[in-house]
Write a protein that holds these residues in place. Sequence first.
Motif, mmCIF file in Angstrom:
data_model
loop_
_atom_site.group_PDB
_atom_site.id
_atom_site.type_symbol
_atom_site.label_atom_id
_atom_site.label_comp_id
_atom_site.label_asym_id
_atom_site.label_seq_id
_atom_site.Cartn_x
_atom_site.Cartn_y
_atom_site.Cartn_z
ATOM 1 N N ALA A 1 15.515 -12.515 -0.166
ATOM 2 C CA ALA A 1 15.889 -11.099 -0.090
ATOM 3 C C ALA A 1 16.721 -10.679 -1.290
ATOM 4 N N LEU A 2 17.617 -11.544 -1.731
ATOM 5 C CA LEU A 2 18.464 -11.213 -2.873
ATOM 6 C C LEU A 2 17.689 -11.288 -4.190
ATOM 7 N N LEU A 3 16.886 -12.323 -4.334
ATOM 8 C CA LEU A 3 16.170 -12.522 -5.595
ATOM 9 C C LEU A 3 15.056 -11.503 -5.798
ATOM 10 N N LYS A 4 14.472 -11.027 -4.710
ATOM 11 C CA LYS A 4 13.387 -10.051 -4.836
ATOM 12 C C LYS A 4 13.871 -8.717 -5.403
ATOM 13 N N LYS A 5 15.154 -8.457 -5.327
ATOM 14 C CA LYS A 5 15.704 -7.218 -5.878
ATOM 15 C C LYS A 5 15.652 -7.191 -7.402
ATOM 16 N N GLY A 6 15.550 -8.386 -7.991
ATOM 17 C CA GLY A 6 15.429 -8.451 -9.441
ATOM 18 C C GLY A 6 16.657 -8.031 -10.204
ATOM 19 N N ASP A 7 17.836 -8.181 -9.605
ATOM 20 C CA ASP A 7 19.094 -7.814 -10.273
ATOM 21 C C ASP A 7 19.402 -8.826 -11.372
ATOM 22 N N LYS A 8 19.371 -8.396 -12.613
ATOM 23 C CA LYS A 8 19.592 -9.292 -13.739
ATOM 24 C C LYS A 8 21.039 -9.759 -13.833
ATOM 25 N N ALA B 1 21.423 -19.832 19.731
ATOM 26 C CA ALA B 1 20.573 -20.324 18.651
ATOM 27 C C ALA B 1 19.121 -20.000 18.970
ATOM 28 N N GLY B 2 18.381 -19.563 17.965
ATOM 29 C CA GLY B 2 16.981 -19.238 18.186
ATOM 30 C C GLY B 2 16.330 -18.725 16.921
ATOM 31 N N PHE B 3 15.035 -18.950 16.781
ATOM 32 C CA PHE B 3 14.305 -18.594 15.574
ATOM 33 C C PHE B 3 14.359 -17.093 15.290
ATOM 34 N N PHE B 4 13.996 -16.272 16.273
ATOM 35 C CA PHE B 4 13.965 -14.831 16.058
ATOM 36 C C PHE B 4 15.361 -14.283 15.768
ATOM 37 N N ILE B 5 16.367 -14.845 16.410
ATOM 38 C CA ILE B 5 17.740 -14.416 16.172
ATOM 39 C C ILE B 5 18.160 -14.758 14.748
ATOM 40 N N THR B 6 17.816 -15.965 14.293
ATOM 41 C CA THR B 6 18.130 -16.357 12.921
ATOM 42 C C THR B 6 17.460 -15.437 11.918
ATOM 43 N N GLN B 7 16.198 -15.083 12.165
ATOM 44 C CA GLN B 7 15.495 -14.161 11.269
ATOM 45 C C GLN B 7 16.239 -12.836 11.129
ATOM 46 N N LYS B 8 16.615 -12.258 12.256
ATOM 47 C CA LYS B 8 17.303 -10.974 12.231
ATOM 48 C C LYS B 8 18.669 -11.093 11.564
ATOM 49 N N GLN B 9 19.377 -12.180 11.851
ATOM 50 C CA GLN B 9 20.692 -12.372 11.239
ATOM 51 C C GLN B 9 20.585 -12.530 9.728
ATOM 52 N N ALA B 10 19.602 -13.289 9.276
ATOM 53 C CA ALA B 10 19.418 -13.489 7.838
ATOM 54 C C ALA B 10 19.143 -12.167 7.132
ATOM 55 N N ALA B 11 18.310 -11.340 7.749
ATOM 56 C CA ALA B 11 18.012 -10.033 7.163
ATOM 57 C C ALA B 11 19.269 -9.174 7.078
ATOM 58 N N SER B 12 20.093 -9.205 8.121
ATOM 59 C CA SER B 12 21.330 -8.423 8.129
ATOM 60 C C SER B 12 22.321 -8.930 7.090
ATOM 61 N N ALA C 1 21.632 -10.519 4.323
ATOM 62 C CA ALA C 1 21.131 -10.159 2.988
ATOM 63 C C ALA C 1 21.448 -8.704 2.666
ATOM 64 N N ARG C 2 21.229 -7.814 3.634
ATOM 65 C CA ARG C 2 21.518 -6.392 3.397
ATOM 66 C C ARG C 2 23.000 -6.158 3.154
ATOM 67 N N ASN C 3 23.833 -6.852 3.909
ATOM 68 C CA ASN C 3 25.276 -6.638 3.759
ATOM 69 C C ASN C 3 25.811 -7.232 2.463
ATOM 70 N N VAL C 4 25.252 -8.346 2.035
ATOM 71 C CA VAL C 4 25.652 -8.891 0.729
ATOM 72 C C VAL C 4 25.244 -7.933 -0.378
ATOM 73 N N GLN C 5 24.030 -7.404 -0.293
ATOM 74 C CA GLN C 5 23.565 -6.432 -1.286
ATOM 75 C C GLN C 5 24.454 -5.192 -1.301
ATOM 76 N N ALA C 6 24.835 -4.736 -0.106
ATOM 77 C CA ALA C 6 25.715 -3.568 -0.022
ATOM 78 C C ALA C 6 27.070 -3.861 -0.654
ATOM 79 N N ALA C 7 27.626 -5.034 -0.350
ATOM 80 C CA ALA C 7 28.932 -5.401 -0.901
ATOM 81 C C ALA C 7 28.883 -5.499 -2.415
#
Length: 377
Positions: free
Chosen positions: A20-27, A295-306, A308-314
């Motif tokens: 998620a972070l690398l796809k943004k292409g931030d140099k 713990a759970g796969f779908f929960i981990t997916q959603k948490q990872a997405a969140s 990534a968004r919050n790191v990008q925002a910060a």
Amino acid sequence: MAKTVVILGGSLGGLHVAHALLKKGDKDLKVVLVTKNTHFYWNLAAVRAIIPGQIKDEDIFKPLESALSRYPAESWELVIGTASAANFDNNTVEVVISADNSSRTFSYDHLVLATGARCPSSTVPWKAMGSYDEAIDNLHTTTARVKDAQSIVVAGAGSTGIEVAGELGYEYGKTKNITLLCSGDQVLGGTSAASAAANELKKLNVNIKYGAFVKESRPNATDKNKTDVVLADGEVILTDVYLPTTGLIPNTEYIPARYLSADPNYRTVLVNDFLQVEGTKNVWACGDVVSKPRAGFFITQKQAASVARNVQAALAGQEPAVAKGPPVDIFACSVGRDRGVGRINDKIKLPSLMVWLAKGRTLALQMIPGYIDGSVA
């Protein structure tokens, strides 16, 4: 000035955030991914991979290098090692490098904790316990033992135990003695899918022993190739192969104690609604190290997405957003290769065919390419 995000853990959560972070292409951003395994391990399919001939190694192990090499070389670094100490005050983390056991210190602007959890036993392949070679060897050893066994005991009647017993019953129910030990009076903790799961296992000739809490396991005194499984009531079960599936231990030993839960047996990371580690501004966590709400796969997916968004925002000087979980609590458990059980919010039962189509048919192997090509993020 360039920023550095260090991600600890290269499994479901960590790799998702990295993409998620690398796809943004931030140099002006560099992502450092620290993991002890050179390969991404699709451990969801480990329950079937222990059956000889069912799943090839290359189907569930994918080189992490191939996932990251699609991005500019200067924007990422893959570090094969293990986090040994984190200092959230100084924004540093110590890593023991696997190749030579040396130590490196990494400074970060933001840190993502995604080191997951491990099984209490190092002899089962439900989680990648060490390096790639160790994980492969563990899986192969378990598969060989399963093939040669006449009796197999699976301890723990949670989702992993049900899936392991189901795979064994499907393949060997008529030729081997398969026993599932359940510490309570119902499998799956008595959820709405419990009776259906028990019924499906019985169809596969799996013997379920209730009220069976394992006190210890040990090599048999007469035959070291066999195992004595000692129950709390003193009963001893002799078996060729013992496969424990009970419990997980969060990989949080490198994190200062004040950021962890008080439970000495299950020390997860304390996070707020933004998945920001309590008491920090630039440390985030997702997956099994959090286990919130579970713990759970779908929960981990959603948490990872969140995360990534919050790191990008910060990084952009913006405020974080409340982390979003799955819209409903979905539980799906395969039982053999053509059946399954599940529920939505513990009230609505899922038809076996639906669970088979969604999970049991492939154990979601078709999702792996998304973690390699980055489309998961």
